[in-house]
Design an enzyme around this catalytic site. Structure first.
Site, short mmCIF file in Angstrom:
data_model
loop_
_atom_site.label_atom_id
_atom_site.label_comp_id
_atom_site.label_asym_id
_atom_site.label_seq_id
_atom_site.Cartn_x
_atom_site.Cartn_y
_atom_site.Cartn_z
N ARG A 1 -3.48 9.11 -11.14
CA ARG A 1 -2.38 9.57 -11.98
C ARG A 1 -2.78 10.92 -12.57
O ARG A 1 -3.94 11.11 -13.00
CB ARG A 1 -2.11 8.59 -13.13
CG ARG A 1 -1.41 7.31 -12.72
CD ARG A 1 0.03 7.54 -12.28
NE ARG A 1 0.70 6.31 -11.90
CZ ARG A 1 0.72 5.80 -10.66
NH1 ARG A 1 0.10 6.43 -9.68
NH2 ARG A 1 1.37 4.68 -10.41
N GLU B 1 4.93 15.10 -13.14
CA GLU B 1 5.61 15.00 -11.84
C GLU B 1 7.12 14.90 -11.99
O GLU B 1 7.57 14.19 -12.89
CB GLU B 1 5.14 13.71 -11.13
CG GLU B 1 3.87 13.85 -10.38
CD GLU B 1 3.43 12.54 -9.76
OE1 GLU B 1 2.24 12.27 -9.81
OE2 GLU B 1 4.28 11.80 -9.25
N HIS C 1 2.66 13.16 -4.25
CA HIS C 1 2.40 11.74 -4.56
C HIS C 1 2.66 10.85 -3.34
O HIS C 1 3.57 10.01 -3.35
CB HIS C 1 3.27 11.28 -5.76
CG HIS C 1 2.77 10.01 -6.39
ND1 HIS C 1 2.94 9.72 -7.72
CD2 HIS C 1 2.11 8.94 -5.87
CE1 HIS C 1 2.40 8.53 -8.00
NE2 HIS C 1 1.91 8.04 -6.87
C1 8YV Z 1 3.21 4.13 -5.20
C2 8YV Z 1 1.21 4.48 -6.70
O1 8YV Z 1 3.78 4.73 -4.12
O2 8YV Z 1 1.18 2.13 -6.45
C3 8YV Z 1 0.98 3.09 -7.16
O3 8YV Z 1 0.53 2.95 -8.31
O4 8YV Z 1 0.81 5.38 -7.32
C4 8YV Z 1 1.94 4.85 -5.49
O5 8YV Z 1 1.04 4.86 -4.43
C5 8YV Z 1 4.18 4.18 -6.36
O6 8YV Z 1 3.61 3.74 -7.53
C6 8YV Z 1 5.40 3.36 -6.08
O7 8YV Z 1 6.03 2.96 -7.27
#
Ligand code: 8YV
Length: 351
Positions: free
Chosen positions: A266, A295, A313
């Site tokens: 993140r 983002e 992302h």
């Molecule tokens: C996902 C991610 O695509 O799973 C996670 O926490 O950061 C990503 O890889 C995204 O969160 C989908 O909601």
């Protein structure tokens, strides 16, 4: 047919005794899905639930999220939805589960959910390998200047091979420092070992000695000490109150000027403005970033830098991963509506 036009199944003469009773009409749960998911997942959701899909994939506003919470039995949000205390406060009496499509739940106010008696689930495990692939890809891309080389070729400015053109950094023999040695951190360690990197890590808990031995990993209780000794840093911890700006200005300054920073977790784990400034001043050699503090807005400083690889992302963005994430969401909802504890419950106390 019975007297109410419902189909009845039975052998022999139609009598009340040998008829298979019709299933009682059980109300299907209203499941609101905030973003477009793979077709196979949406189709299965339509079969199992009274599913409200978002076919045009327009992110929902806060007002729309509140309205969904007020009427639905289950909300299926993603990382792009801010499920804060106000949205959770709007939950109607039927809403008892937020089944997140994704692993990270930092966009959900877990305490507000717990106080409201709403369970939260996520989708761990199924995106581990794909995300670790992306960490490794970013490490390679930055160290070997892959994006820069690609841009040069496309620009038409490439005049041919030269002994000193596009010199990068050899990975073999260098030290990788992994911050957050959970599933993804460990999967990255396995890959990185194959590239000849030695593995160092900082984690809330030290790994079991057998696992540490298998990964040939060196544990650093002190993040500060690890940072000043590694050549590549990869962020693989979740975003929690404890990891917000974990790589702050002071810690970034501990890195060697030749260091590379990679983030697939993140954006908020790194103090992004400071990282951008140090990359610009070449106080840090390069960065590979798949996630950002605001983002999809990106610091214009980062956009202007050649020593940074920027991705939208997409760490877990494979077809297989998205389908398996959707399947996990379905299993979590199905268990919940059938009265069983969903397998991937996130406990507020963990954060
Ligand atoms: C996902 C991610 O695509 O799973 C996670 O926490 O950061 C990503 O890889 C995204 O969160 C989908 O909601």
């Amino acid at each position: 047919m019975d007297g109410r036009g419902r189909r009845c199944y039975g052998i022999g003469p139609s009598s009340v005794a040998n008829r298979v009773p019709a299933m009682p009409d059980r109300k299907r749960p209203l499941v609101v899905v905030t973003r477009k998911l793979p077709d196979v997942i949406e189709t299965r959701m339509m079969e199992l639930f009274d599913a409200k899909l978002n076919l045009d994939d327009r992110p929902m506003t806060a007002a729309e999220l509140k309205e969904a919470m007020a009427t639905a039995d289950v909300l299926v949000p993603t990382v792009t939805d801010r499920i804060d205390a106000a949205v959770i406060g709007a939950a109607g009496p039927g809403l008892k589960l937020i089944a997140n499509f994704g692993n990270g739940v930092d966009h959900i106010d877990l305490k507000a959910a717990r106080d409201k008696g709403v369970a939260v689930t996520n989708t761990p495990g199924v995106l581990t390998e794909d995300t670790a692939d992306m960490c490794m890809a970013l490490i390679l891309a930055v160290a070997r200047r892959i994006a820069e080389g690609e841009r040069l070729v496309r620009s038409g400015a490439w005049t041919g091979w030269a002994p000193t053109l596009m010199l990068g950094t050899r990975l073999k023999g260098k030290r990788l420092g992994i911050i957050g040695m959970g599933r993804i951190g460990q999967a990255l360690a396995r890959r990185a070992k194959g590239f000849g990197l030695s593995i160092h890590y900082h984690n809330r808990r030290r790994l079991h000695p057998d696992l540490e031995q298998e990964l040939e990993a060196t544990y650093w209780d002190s993040l500060d000490q690890m940072l000043s000794r590694v050549d590549v840093v990869s962020i693989n911890c979740p975003r929690t109150p404890a990891t917000y700006h974990l790589l702050n200005a002071r810690r970034l300054q501990l890195l060697k000027p030749s260091a590379i920073v990679v983030n697939t977790s993140r954006g908020e784990v790194i103090e992004e403005a400071q990282l951008a400034r140090m990359l610009q001043m070449r106080e840090i050699a390069g960065a590979g970033l798949d996630v950002f503090e605001r983002e999809p807005a990106i610091d214009p400083k980062l956009l202007a830098l050649d020593n940074v690889v920027l991705l939208p992302h997409m760490g877990s963005a494979t077809y297989e991963s998205r389908v398996e994430m959707g399947e996990k969401v379905i299993v979590n909802i199905k268990s919940h509506v059938d009265g069983h504890p969903p397998p991937d419950r996130v406990l507020a106390s963990e954060f």
